[in-house]
Every structure is written in C-alpha cells, then in structure tokens.
Design a protein around this motif. Structure first.
Motif, PDB file in Angstrom:
ATOM      1  N   HIS A  68      42.451  -4.651  29.051  1.00  0.00           N
ATOM      2  CA  HIS A  68      41.669  -3.471  28.674  1.00  0.00           C
ATOM      3  C   HIS A  68      40.242  -3.879  28.333  1.00  0.00           C
ATOM      4  CE1 HIS A  68      43.569  -5.221  25.129  1.00  0.00           C
ATOM      5  NE2 HIS A  68      42.576  -4.769  24.412  1.00  0.00           N
ATOM      6  N   ARG A  69      39.334  -2.908  28.478  1.00  0.00           N
ATOM      7  CA  ARG A  69      37.931  -3.182  28.176  1.00  0.00           C
ATOM      8  C   ARG A  69      37.683  -3.074  26.677  1.00  0.00           C
ATOM      9  NH1 ARG A  69      35.186  -2.958  33.144  1.00  0.00           N
ATOM     10  NH2 ARG A  69      36.208  -1.603  34.659  1.00  0.00           N
ATOM     11  N   PHE A  70      36.831  -3.939  26.171  1.00  0.00           N
ATOM     12  CA  PHE A  70      36.444  -3.905  24.769  1.00  0.00           C
ATOM     13  C   PHE A  70      35.324  -2.888  24.582  1.00  0.00           C
ATOM     14  CE2 PHE A  70      39.216  -7.175  24.599  1.00  0.00           C
ATOM     15  CZ  PHE A  70      39.014  -8.191  23.684  1.00  0.00           C
ATOM     16  N   GLU A 108      42.158  -8.454  12.556  1.00  0.00           N
ATOM     17  CA  GLU A 108      41.169  -7.462  13.003  1.00  0.00           C
ATOM     18  C   GLU A 108      41.148  -7.466  14.519  1.00  0.00           C
ATOM     19  OE1 GLU A 108      37.304  -6.963  10.791  1.00  0.00           O
ATOM     20  OE2 GLU A 108      37.857  -8.933  10.018  1.00  0.00           O
ATOM     21  N   GLU A 109      40.193  -6.746  15.094  1.00  0.00           N
ATOM     22  CA  GLU A 109      40.024  -6.769  16.547  1.00  0.00           C
ATOM     23  C   GLU A 109      39.402  -8.097  16.975  1.00  0.00           C
ATOM     24  OE1 GLU A 109      41.137  -4.263  18.402  1.00  0.00           O
ATOM     25  OE2 GLU A 109      41.659  -3.058  16.662  1.00  0.00           O
ATOM     26  N   ALA A 110      39.549  -8.406  18.259  1.00  0.00           N
ATOM     27  CA  ALA A 110      39.019  -9.667  18.785  1.00  0.00           C
ATOM     28  C   ALA A 110      37.495  -9.730  18.676  1.00  0.00           C
ATOM     29  CB  ALA A 110      39.459  -9.865  20.231  1.00  0.00           C
ATOM     30  N   SER A 111      36.835  -8.569  18.717  1.00  0.00           N
ATOM     31  CA  SER A 111      35.374  -8.572  18.585  1.00  0.00           C
ATOM     32  C   SER A 111      34.951  -9.139  17.232  1.00  0.00           C
ATOM     33  CB  SER A 111      34.823  -7.154  18.734  1.00  0.00           C
ATOM     34  OG  SER A 111      35.239  -6.593  19.950  1.00  0.00           O
ATOM     35  N   ALA A 112      35.674  -8.737  16.184  1.00  0.00           N
ATOM     36  CA  ALA A 112      35.376  -9.268  14.848  1.00  0.00           C
ATOM     37  C   ALA A 112      35.684 -10.758  14.794  1.00  0.00           C
ATOM     38  CB  ALA A 112      36.178  -8.517  13.790  1.00  0.00           C
ATOM     39  N   ALA A 113      36.743 -11.177  15.472  1.00  0.00           N
ATOM     40  CA  ALA A 113      37.093 -12.598  15.503  1.00  0.00           C
ATOM     41  C   ALA A 113      35.955 -13.406  16.118  1.00  0.00           C
ATOM     42  CB  ALA A 113      38.386 -12.807  16.284  1.00  0.00           C
ATOM     43  N   MET A 114      35.378 -12.898  17.198  1.00  0.00           N
ATOM     44  CA  MET A 114      34.273 -13.616  17.848  1.00  0.00           C
ATOM     45  C   MET A 114      33.070 -13.718  16.922  1.00  0.00           C
ATOM     46  SD  MET A 114      34.377 -12.538  21.867  1.00  0.00           S
ATOM     47  CE  MET A 114      34.994 -10.862  21.835  1.00  0.00           C
ATOM     48  N   MET A 115      32.768 -12.643  16.210  1.00  0.00           N
ATOM     49  CA  MET A 115      31.627 -12.668  15.306  1.00  0.00           C
ATOM     50  C   MET A 115      31.885 -13.608  14.126  1.00  0.00           C
ATOM     51  SD  MET A 115      29.216 -10.855  16.553  1.00  0.00           S
ATOM     52  CE  MET A 115      29.652 -11.098  18.275  1.00  0.00           C
ATOM     53  N   GLU A 116      33.098 -13.554  13.577  1.00  0.00           N
ATOM     54  CA  GLU A 116      33.428 -14.460  12.470  1.00  0.00           C
ATOM     55  C   GLU A 116      33.384 -15.910  12.934  1.00  0.00           C
ATOM     56  OE1 GLU A 116      37.105 -13.707  10.437  1.00  0.00           O
ATOM     57  OE2 GLU A 116      36.097 -12.496   8.924  1.00  0.00           O
ATOM     58  N   GLY A 147      32.014  -1.632  21.651  1.00  0.00           N
ATOM     59  CA  GLY A 147      31.126  -2.159  20.620  1.00  0.00           C
ATOM     60  C   GLY A 147      29.786  -2.412  21.267  1.00  0.00           C
ATOM     61  N   SER A 148      29.026  -3.354  20.715  1.00  0.00           N
ATOM     62  CA  SER A 148      27.707  -3.642  21.270  1.00  0.00           C
ATOM     63  C   SER A 148      27.837  -4.687  22.375  1.00  0.00           C
ATOM     64  CB  SER A 148      26.790  -4.178  20.176  1.00  0.00           C
ATOM     65  OG  SER A 148      27.238  -5.461  19.777  1.00  0.00           O
ATOM     66  N   LYS A 149      26.748  -4.965  23.039  1.00  0.00           N
ATOM     67  CA  LYS A 149      26.775  -5.954  24.115  1.00  0.00           C
ATOM     68  C   LYS A 149      27.187  -7.327  23.591  1.00  0.00           C
ATOM     69  CE  LYS A 149      23.941  -8.007  27.780  1.00  0.00           C
ATOM     70  NZ  LYS A 149      24.970  -7.915  28.815  1.00  0.00           N
ATOM     71  N   GLN A 150      26.646  -7.703  22.409  1.00  0.00           N
ATOM     72  CA  GLN A 150      27.012  -9.006  21.843  1.00  0.00           C
ATOM     73  C   GLN A 150      28.494  -9.067  21.509  1.00  0.00           C
ATOM     74  OE1 GLN A 150      24.376  -7.065  20.876  1.00  0.00           O
ATOM     75  NE2 GLN A 150      22.844  -8.292  19.812  1.00  0.00           N
ATOM     76  N   GLN A 151      29.094  -7.905  21.282  1.00  0.00           N
ATOM     77  CA  GLN A 151      30.516  -7.847  20.980  1.00  0.00           C
ATOM     78  C   GLN A 151      31.340  -7.710  22.260  1.00  0.00           C
ATOM     79  OE1 GLN A 151      30.449  -4.502  18.342  1.00  0.00           O
ATOM     80  NE2 GLN A 151      29.127  -5.569  16.902  1.00  0.00           N
ATOM     81  N   ARG A 152      30.675  -7.874  23.402  1.00  0.00           N
ATOM     82  CA  ARG A 152      31.336  -7.852  24.711  1.00  0.00           C
ATOM     83  C   ARG A 152      31.849  -6.476  25.103  1.00  0.00           C
ATOM     84  NH1 ARG A 152      30.794 -13.079  27.116  1.00  0.00           N
ATOM     85  NH2 ARG A 152      30.030 -14.320  25.409  1.00  0.00           N
ATOM     86  N   ALA A 153      31.076  -5.458  24.800  1.00  0.00           N
ATOM     87  CA  ALA A 153      31.479  -4.104  25.182  1.00  0.00           C
ATOM     88  C   ALA A 153      31.674  -4.017  26.684  1.00  0.00           C
ATOM     89  CB  ALA A 153      30.416  -3.106  24.747  1.00  0.00           C
ATOM     90  N   SER A 154      32.671  -3.258  27.092  1.00  0.00           N
ATOM     91  CA  SER A 154      32.987  -2.990  28.494  1.00  0.00           C
ATOM     92  C   SER A 154      33.549  -4.183  29.243  1.00  0.00           C
ATOM     93  CB  SER A 154      31.778  -2.439  29.262  1.00  0.00           C
ATOM     94  OG  SER A 154      31.444  -1.182  28.754  1.00  0.00           O
ATOM     95  N   GLU A 155      33.775  -5.294  28.556  1.00  0.00           N
ATOM     96  CA  GLU A 155      34.392  -6.432  29.237  1.00  0.00           C
ATOM     97  C   GLU A 155      35.878  -6.464  28.934  1.00  0.00           C
ATOM     98  OE1 GLU A 155      32.484 -10.281  29.429  1.00  0.00           O
ATOM     99  OE2 GLU A 155      30.795  -9.468  28.306  1.00  0.00           O
ATOM    100  N   ARG A 156      36.656  -6.944  29.887  1.00  0.00           N
ATOM    101  CA  ARG A 156      38.085  -7.128  29.654  1.00  0.00           C
ATOM    102  C   ARG A 156      38.313  -8.466  28.963  1.00  0.00           C
ATOM    103  NH1 ARG A 156      40.233  -3.100  33.039  1.00  0.00           N
ATOM    104  NH2 ARG A 156      38.914  -2.663  34.838  1.00  0.00           N
ATOM    105  N   GLY A 157      39.344  -8.501  28.139  1.00  0.00           N
ATOM    106  CA  GLY A 157      39.671  -9.723  27.415  1.00  0.00           C
ATOM    107  C   GLY A 157      39.847 -10.912  28.342  1.00  0.00           C
TER     108      GLY A 157
END
Lengths: 101, 359
Positions: free
Chosen positions: B47-49, B299-307, B51-61
């Motif tokens: 599925h596509r993520f 949390e979501e993977a986007s938060a994991a990437m930022m952390e 959020g913002s571009k830095q959070q990989r919006a619209s990209e699949r995991g």
C-alpha cells in the motif's frame, strides 16, 4: 496455492527446488522459505505440540514465536518461516521439542 | 572484537534511516539485522504511504525498502551484517552477535536499538490451530512469496493493519468473509476502510471471536456480538465458513535487549507494551543506548523512519560529529514527528509519549 495474477506485484519464477516433506517429494522455488513452499503445497501443519500433541502451524512468520519449528536435514527446531529452501532438503513434522543428536 | 562508533540493531525503516543519518554525519556504522535482507516489515507492504514527501508519501513500502536498502549498501562508512542475530548486550558495552554459526563481539561507542515489534495474539479456544495467523504473517506469505494461506479469511481487528491486509488479500484473489472489531468504532483510517467496504466486505463492529473450529486445521470460526459493556449477547453467535483466521490485534515492542541492558522500562498500553524511558535525544537511561521505531512505541512506519533519523543524528552528534545543517536537520525531523503525531489520529500516541520521558 500460489497467486497467479496480482495488480501490483509480479512473482518472477526462479529456479525450481526439490525437497522432501515427510518422505514425499515436493517442489518449491529458489528464494522462498520452507514455510512458503509448504503452504504452496497445501501443508499448514508443521509441528505437534509436546504435551497435548496438538497440531501447530505458522503464526508470526518473522522468526519470533517458535510455532513453526520443524526438523530440517535431521536438525530439530528450525524456524521454517525464515529458513530459505535449498535443494534436497529433508523436512519433517516435528514432534514436541525435537531431539538433538 | 570489532570496534565501531555506532552499532544499529535492526534494519527496518528506523534502523535504515538511523544508519544513513549517522553515517552522513561522518560516523562509522555497523547495521545488524537477523534477516537475510534489509527493510524489516516494509518488504511486504504494497500500500502507498501518506504524509509529506520526506515521509515518503505516495510510495509503497516495498519500494521504500528497496530504495533505503540500496542507499545504505552504497554508503562506504556503513558495514551491513545480515543473517546476524544479536544474542546479548553486556555491561561493558559489548554486543554478542551470531553470524554464520560464529560468535562475533562488537564494541560500539553508541548503540541504536531499532528491533521493531511483533504481533500480539488473542485468547480463544483453538487459537493454536494451524490456520490462525498474525495478519503480518499472512501479508508476508501473500505479498513476498505469492502464496495463499487459504481460500476464505476472517480478519479479527479493524485497525489500519487489519483493513490494509484485508484489501491486499482481495488483491491476491482471496475471499475476505468479514472483518470483526470488538470496539464500537473501527480504528482504521477511512481511506483504507472505504476500499474494502466498496469491495463488499462487511466490517462488523462490536463483534469478537468465540472459537476456531477444526480438528487439525481451521475450518470455521464462531463470532458473537458484544453489548456496550463488551459482554457477549446471548443468541447472537454466528458460524462463519473460513479456513484462515487472521489476528490483527496489535503489535508489541521487541524490547528484550533493552531489558537486558538495564534500561528503565515502563508499560504503556498506548505504545503497545513495555517501552524504554528516553530523553528528547531518544537516549535511554543507559548512556549511549538510543531507541527508534516500534521498539520505542508502536506507530506507523513513517514515524519509525523519522525517529530513526533523529536517533542516528543524535548518536553521531554525541560523538562530536557535526555539520553546517545539523541543527536545521534536527529541527526538521522533530517538526515532522510532531506533525505525524498531531490531530485526533495522533491522540493515543501523544498520550503514550507523555509517559516515557526520562526526567
């Protein structure tokens, strides 16, 4: 059962691998896990529990839960959810905790 | 004994970004993962993520995993150890690692623990039968290996994972008979739930599973409706014809190494279970040990990437590494985390985060 068609993913065929499950010859593909190959062949029972002798299968699929332990090439307690299939492997349903030799 | 500056345990979204951030600041990094690949649970997410571009919006995991792994593999000051299991942490700061049936000891100056989470289970009769799976387990079979676990699925849990995996099962040509959720409302974002509802899958709120059926493998499930006090309502039991029961009832942090290292831990249900106390730099109560991703709270993977980015930057900065943009980068990451945790969807996480500060 294998997925034939998928709107997003393409499952490329890699080379076929032969292995035996409880003495029966089966085929899987290079790169997949033993658990995936068994599931493709319709096998979901991997272990028999130690005390109540109940059938056990895959639960977490990331090597964490110890539900899918099987005997592989004579070695017990192999986590078949993360172990890659290799040519000629001998895979057997594990009884309880298995026996180290 | 191997010596390095930053050792990162776990190569999922948090570990990958931690490695990249620390290495780009100049630190020597070893990234350790027990799998024979990098990417953690991203590798099964089609599925596509958002959020913002830095959070990989619209990209699949699956694509994010490939991109991040490729980047990490091409950074010269990151050494990657796959099929390497960290067996323990010792109080002199040494990690014990098993790789290729050999024991390796690693003495890093800083450690980032990003071991992720694992699926919880649920108590009901016959929950040990083959055919009962964690939702992520089924997602892996289907999305990574192209194998169906069965023909007809009952999904237990209508959070994001339950709903997303249900949709992915449909994409793979597997019938989802129903999604049941014990709570009065679903936990999933409507953007995900709408897809499965449009596909004709009923989402039954205020329902739970009573038992699994089958002698050797699952061949059915009984569900029941719950009242406002979460008690079964007599006469509402329903038998479903399914051969797979998927449990999507939450993840729990894989915090064993943190316990072993003596980090101060606290049970926070909003974050999935036992998590470490940490300061604003994501450093735990044991100096030099940082945390990021699901092990620090689910949390979501986007938060994991930022952390992961934050922990990597902080670990390297604590060794004296800096750059012209370091402070700006730190502010940016913190702002993104704040954004991800804002609004009503972030309420539970914010409540959890209030309980984990090292004073």
């Amino acid at each position: 059962m294998r997925i034939e068609k998928h709107p997003i993913l393409e499952f490329k065929s890699s080379s076929k691998i032969k292995f035996t499950y409880n003495g029966n010859e089966l085929e899987g593909y290079e790169g997949e896990t033993i658990a995936a190959a068994l599931h493709a062949a319709g096998v979901r029972i991997m272990r028999e529990s130690g005390h109540l002798h109940r059938p056990r299968g895959l639960f977490c699929n990331i090597g964490n839960c110890s539900s899918c332990l099987m005997v592989v090439n004579g070695e017990p307690n192999v986590r078949v959810c993360v172990e890659r299939l290799r040519e000629g492997m001998v895979v057997e349903t594990q009884k309880g905790k298995g026996e180290l030799k | 004994m191997k010596y390095t500056e930053v050792a990162i345990v776990g190569g999922g979204p948090a570990g990958l970004t931690a490695a990249m951030s620390a290495a780009k600041l100049g630190a020597e990094v070893i990234l350790i993962d027990r799998n024979d690949y990098l990417g953690g649970q991203l590798i099964k997410q089609t599925h596509r993520f958002f959020g913002s571009k830095q959070q990989r919006a619209s990209e699949r995991g699956i694509d994010i995993a490939r991109e991040l792994s490729d980047q990490v593999m091409n950074i010269p000051n990151i050494q990657v150890m796959t099929e390497a299991t960290v067996l323990g942490y010792y109080e002199d700061g040494v990690l014990l690692v098993e790789q290729n049936k050999k024991i390796i000891t690693i003495h890093p100056k800083r450690i980032v623990i990003s071991t992720g989470g694992a699926e919880k289970t649920l108590l009901f009769p016959n929950n040990d039968l083959p055919g009962v799976y964690g939702a992520g387990a089924v997602q892996t079979l289907v999305n990574v290996y192209g194998v169906k676990p069965g023909k007809k699925v009952l999904m237990v849990g209508a959070g994001n994972i339950g709903v997303i995996v249900s949709y992915q099962l449909l994409q793979a040509g597997i019938e989802v008979v129903a999604i049941i959720e014990a709570a009065p409302k679903i936990g999933a974002y409507w953007v995900h739930a709408a897809k499965v509802v449009r596909a004709g899958v009923p989402i039954l709120t205020r329902h739970t599973i009573v038992k699994a059926h089958g002698e050797r493998e699952v061949n059915g499930a009984t569900v029941v409706r719950l009242d406002e006090n979460w008690q079964p309502i007599t006469g509402t039991q329903k038998k479903l014809d399914v051969d797979v029961i998927c449990l999507s009832v939450g993840l729990t942090p894989l915090s064993e190494l943190l316990w072993q290292a003596g980090c101060k831990m606290v049970y926070v249900p909003e974050l999935g279970g036992n998590v470490p106390l940490r300061n604003e730099h994501l450093e735990t109560s044991v100096p030099g040990i940082y945390v990021a991703g699901d092990v620090a709270g689910i949390e979501e993977a986007s938060a994991a990437m930022m952390e992961g980015s934050l922990a990597g930057l902080e670990a390297a900065a604590s060794l004296g590494y800096t750059s012209e943009t370091l402070q700006e980068n730190l502010r940016d990451v913190l702002e993104q985390l704040k954004g991800l945790r804002s609004g009503s969807v972030g309420e539970k996480i914010r409540k959890g985060m209030e309980q984990v500060s090292l004073g």
